[in-house]
Scaffold this active site. Sequence first.
Site, mmCIF file in Angstrom:
data_model
loop_
_atom_site.group_PDB
_atom_site.id
_atom_site.type_symbol
_atom_site.label_atom_id
_atom_site.label_comp_id
_atom_site.label_asym_id
_atom_site.label_seq_id
_atom_site.Cartn_x
_atom_site.Cartn_y
_atom_site.Cartn_z
ATOM 1 N N GLY A 28 18.141 -11.841 4.622
ATOM 2 C CA GLY A 28 18.001 -11.918 3.171
ATOM 3 C C GLY A 28 19.211 -11.333 2.494
ATOM 4 O O GLY A 28 20.340 -11.427 2.991
ATOM 5 N N HIS A 110 16.428 1.683 4.907
ATOM 6 C CA HIS A 110 15.534 2.419 4.006
ATOM 7 C C HIS A 110 14.644 3.289 4.894
ATOM 8 O O HIS A 110 14.257 2.876 5.990
ATOM 9 C CB HIS A 110 14.701 1.430 3.189
ATOM 10 N N GLU A 197 13.203 3.695 -8.260
ATOM 11 C CA GLU A 197 12.644 2.372 -8.529
ATOM 12 C C GLU A 197 11.451 2.451 -9.480
ATOM 13 O O GLU A 197 11.347 1.666 -10.435
ATOM 14 C CB GLU A 197 12.192 1.733 -7.218
ATOM 15 N N GLU A 229 17.443 -7.641 -28.827
ATOM 16 C CA GLU A 229 17.676 -6.222 -29.056
ATOM 17 C C GLU A 229 17.135 -5.331 -27.941
ATOM 18 O O GLU A 229 17.696 -4.269 -27.659
ATOM 19 C CB GLU A 229 17.063 -5.791 -30.397
#
Length: 338
Positions: A28, A110, A197, A229
């Site tokens: 990936g 990770h 996260e 905005e």
Amino acid sequence: MRTDDIFSDKDADLSKLDGKTVAILGYGSQGHAHALNLKDSGVDVVVGLRPDSSSRAKAEAAGLEVLDVAEAASRGDLVMILLPDEKQAEVWREEISDGIAPGNLLLFAHGFAIHFGEIEPPPGVDVGMVAPKGPGHLVRRQYEEGSGVPCLMAVHQDDSGQAHDLVLAYASGIGGGRAAIIETTFKDECETDLFGEQAVLCGGASELVRAGYETLVEAGYDPRLAYFECLHELKLIADLMYEKGIQGMRYSISNTAEYGDMTRGKRVIGEESRAAMKQILKEIQDGDFAREFIAENRAGNENFDRMRKEGEGHQIEEIGHDLRDMMPWIDQTFKDTK
């Protein structure tokens, strides 16, 4: 700042990977970058994918040898697992573990699976981590441009006595040593990554954007103005912070915006928000979030899928889709970075 745990290419010995095969499991965002960067660094690389994976053709077209996951894991002297966190334990049991021999180095990008006990490597196997601090397309692009994305590295298990050198060489091979390779632990990388996260980068930012959008729309303002905005212009501010830091961003915006930032920001992110952040961090440290996430996956992700569908139905998504259609260069820019 500590400097004894920061490394660069001059500290790494890429020849430590000579004669070794690196198996990249997954292709990936991170997988393709690791595999191609290592290949371009002169490392022998194989990629492990399911027989029906849509990524097989892409990897083969890039000149990589593609094997089934179990065969790749068995071939690799270094085995990097770049699969979704929630899938790693199952794939480890069914396809990876039998191919991991004493003396091999098992790698992660990770700390989740190791820190929360989803995977328990056997004795005799080295365990390390190389975690680029950027998405895979950036890891690949910056390598090709001659620079690199900073990486975190860690050694969890060093039965061979060579793990540190090999992990550092791997990080250098994907381009991390061109910027900085910072040594940490699986625990600290995992907990800070999850917190960032949830509280800031994804959870905090997305809820802040939607809350701002809803506040303007409920007050009667044009949803298109609210979108620009509160969402569209966020990239400008994020880019300035990325390039120059918070004070550099403030220097680059108008005096009106800077004054409003410094006098009103703490009213949005006040004590209640900070208390919520501390609670989120506690749930990560205690393992509550990991258990919840793993249980959700094992139950079929019914709640996860419901929340995804609810998010897709928010008005900001409909307005944003229409407005982005008027700016086709945005989609092209995204495609060019993949």
